[in-house]
Design an enzyme around this catalytic site. Sequence first.
Site, PDB file in Angstrom:
ATOM      1  N   HIS A   1     -24.109 -25.317   6.346  1.00 55.72           N
ATOM      2  CA  HIS A   1     -25.479 -25.829   6.424  1.00 55.72           C
ATOM      3  C   HIS A   1     -26.293 -25.052   7.455  1.00 55.72           C
ATOM      4  O   HIS A   1     -27.459 -24.768   7.269  1.00 55.72           O
ATOM      5  CB  HIS A   1     -25.473 -27.301   6.823  1.00 55.72           C
TER       6      HIS A   1
ATOM      7  N   ASP B   1     -18.802  -6.158  -6.316  1.00 58.49           N
ATOM      8  CA  ASP B   1     -17.524  -6.161  -7.037  1.00 58.49           C
ATOM      9  C   ASP B   1     -17.089  -4.756  -7.420  1.00 58.49           C
ATOM     10  O   ASP B   1     -15.903  -4.448  -7.376  1.00 58.49           O
ATOM     11  CB  ASP B   1     -17.617  -7.053  -8.279  1.00 58.49           C
TER      12      ASP B   1
ATOM     13  N   GLU C   1     -19.781  -3.909 -13.032  1.00 56.22           N
ATOM     14  CA  GLU C   1     -19.153  -4.213 -11.741  1.00 56.22           C
ATOM     15  C   GLU C   1     -17.643  -4.051 -11.785  1.00 56.22           C
ATOM     16  O   GLU C   1     -16.954  -4.460 -10.862  1.00 56.22           O
ATOM     17  CB  GLU C   1     -19.558  -5.606 -11.242  1.00 56.22           C
TER      18      GLU C   1
ATOM     19  N   CYS D   1     -28.024  -4.739  -8.406  1.00 57.26           N
ATOM     20  CA  CYS D   1     -28.293  -6.045  -7.804  1.00 57.26           C
ATOM     21  C   CYS D   1     -27.267  -6.420  -6.740  1.00 57.26           C
ATOM     22  O   CYS D   1     -27.343  -7.488  -6.163  1.00 57.26           O
ATOM     23  CB  CYS D   1     -28.393  -7.126  -8.871  1.00 57.26           C
TER      24      CYS D   1
HETATM   25  C1  PEP Z   1     -21.958  -7.945  -7.269  1.00 54.17           C
HETATM   26  O1  PEP Z   1     -20.755  -8.074  -7.548  1.00 54.17           O
HETATM   27  O2  PEP Z   1     -22.444  -6.938  -6.708  1.00 54.17           O
HETATM   28  C2  PEP Z   1     -22.902  -9.026  -7.597  1.00 54.17           C
HETATM   29  C3  PEP Z   1     -24.203  -8.875  -7.478  1.00 54.17           C
HETATM   30  O3  PEP Z   1     -22.381 -10.220  -7.993  1.00 54.17           O
HETATM   31  P1  PEP Z   1     -21.684 -11.278  -6.983  1.00 54.17           P
HETATM   32  O4  PEP Z   1     -21.926 -10.794  -5.576  1.00 54.17           O
HETATM   33  O5  PEP Z   1     -22.316 -12.588  -7.262  1.00 54.17           O
HETATM   34  O6  PEP Z   1     -20.259 -11.188  -7.406  1.00 54.17           O
HETATM   35 MG    MG Z   2     -20.101  -9.645  -8.880  1.00 51.22          MG
END
Ligand code: PEP
Ligand code: MG
Length: 537
Positions: free
Chosen positions: A185, A450, A426, A497
């Site tokens: 939190h 990932d 990923e 991302c």
């Molecule tokens: C990633 O793996 O870079 C990703 C954006 O997904 P997450 O961090 O939610 O696994």
């Molecule tokens: Mg990921």
Amino acid sequence: MIKGNGRPVYEGVAIGRIYVLSKEHEITNTKCSDIEKELERFHQAQEKAKEELGVLYDKTLREIGEEQAAIIEVQSLFLEDLDYIEGIEDMIKSGSDAAFSVHEIGDAQATAFASLDDEYMKARATDIRDISDRLIRILTGADQSFRMDEPGIIVSEDLTPSETVSLDKDKILAFVIRQGSSNSHTAILARVMNIPSLIRTDIDIDSALNGRTMIVDGFEGNYYIDPDDETMAQMLEKKKSAGEYKAELEKFRGFESVTKKGQHVSLFANIGSPDDLKYVISGDAEGIGLLRSEFLYLGRDDFPTEDELFEAYRKVVETMGGKKVVIRTLDIGADKKVDYFNLAAEENPALGYRGIRICLTQRDIFRTQLRAIYRSSAYGKVAIMFPMIISVSEVRAIKEFCAEIVKELEGEGVCLNPVELGIMIETPAAALISDLLAKEVDFFSVGTNDLTQYTLAIDRQNEKLDSFYDPHHEAIMRFLALIASNAHKEGIWAGICGELAGDLSLTDEFLKMGYDELSVAPSRVLALRKNVIESEV
Ligand code: PEP
Ligand code: MG
């Protein structure tokens, strides 16, 4: 001067007086002679606690948002929980003082919750402690209210949800907490409030710290108590430059993200729920590049219904007013566990039953999500993205299923807008066959978190391996270049991302590779836009 450190959850420099938020209660087991009267006293305290939580719920909903308010609601439920309440009543009936009984039962149940594997259930330990503290305060008449006369830095073992919302937020300069996790939190609140904060620190909590001067360096994860003149001068300088940098970034608000040579890149935001929309707006993001759907499944006791999911997606899509919203389907499993999914323990959870593997084998779960997402498309511009892809056959199965859902909804007369279908790249497998995958989808978004974990064979959760986890590794850079090139050969767009998208030292590289979109934490967008606009690439 005392110097210590912890894990930073929000960057910046804060300088101020320490306020120790102590939780110690003096509780002794005074045997009570009138059991009926003691039970009555306990029931009155139970009612008073319910009233207090009702007020707190309204305040939280108004000032922070639905997600935190739901936590307060969970606490109210504990006040009705038979195990908890009857446990306390039984102790009182055996002659114990009410406050002592609450303390003992609360402590035993919190310890039991804390020992569970499930992250959600673990977090309930804090709720039990919080509710027990409240009851004890009412029963003992102890004034636990914590007042800050001037702005300062909160030092505490950990903060419970009700403590955080009861604090006078205008006066908090930083948090320095001994416990906590990145999803605690306190960490959530620190990010919401944009204040530098440290968790998992080595600080010795002692009321003698009250009123002493502290500096929190949220860039490096350090804190200084009674800083010497040299440290104070250095930190004042750092604070000044951080402030100037933030002010300078404001100049880039509202601008298009285009380089001097005219290369355009979309700067989108990563979010977890509609509660994060305010940051998307204050951060000036141009769209949403990753809505992590699994957050809509966390912190609950059962699956969200199609309508609940639809409402969440609709809110995001509608608020974005025609700007693109990339919704990722559920990526549960690995580090994100939810009890009601009944996922078995695995030897290697990161290599296990997660993400699209769950969706493709539990089609009901997938169907509910996809129906909700497609329904939300009527309110703006939606794209769907699938995580953890490793093969062309998976993508074909997904597309078939999506077509089925669209047909089903159209048959029901539901209004839909065209929806782009894309995949996360990923896994090393997906990166290597990105030429084949590009023929199947409308876009790629690279999940570098990932992709780095799987390429370097390093568990991204293992802090011991932090020094080995190198997202700039040449293998990752080569994969990134390959993925963008394969996407463009097939005429589809490519974005990033994962966390790396916000790495300002790589913006030029990503522009050279031709990435069309970078999706980052909302607070990073302006810094990234500055980089793009000033880029010489
Ligand atoms: C990633 O793996 O870079 C990703 C954006 O997904 P997450 O961090 O939610 O696994
Ligand atoms: Mg990921």
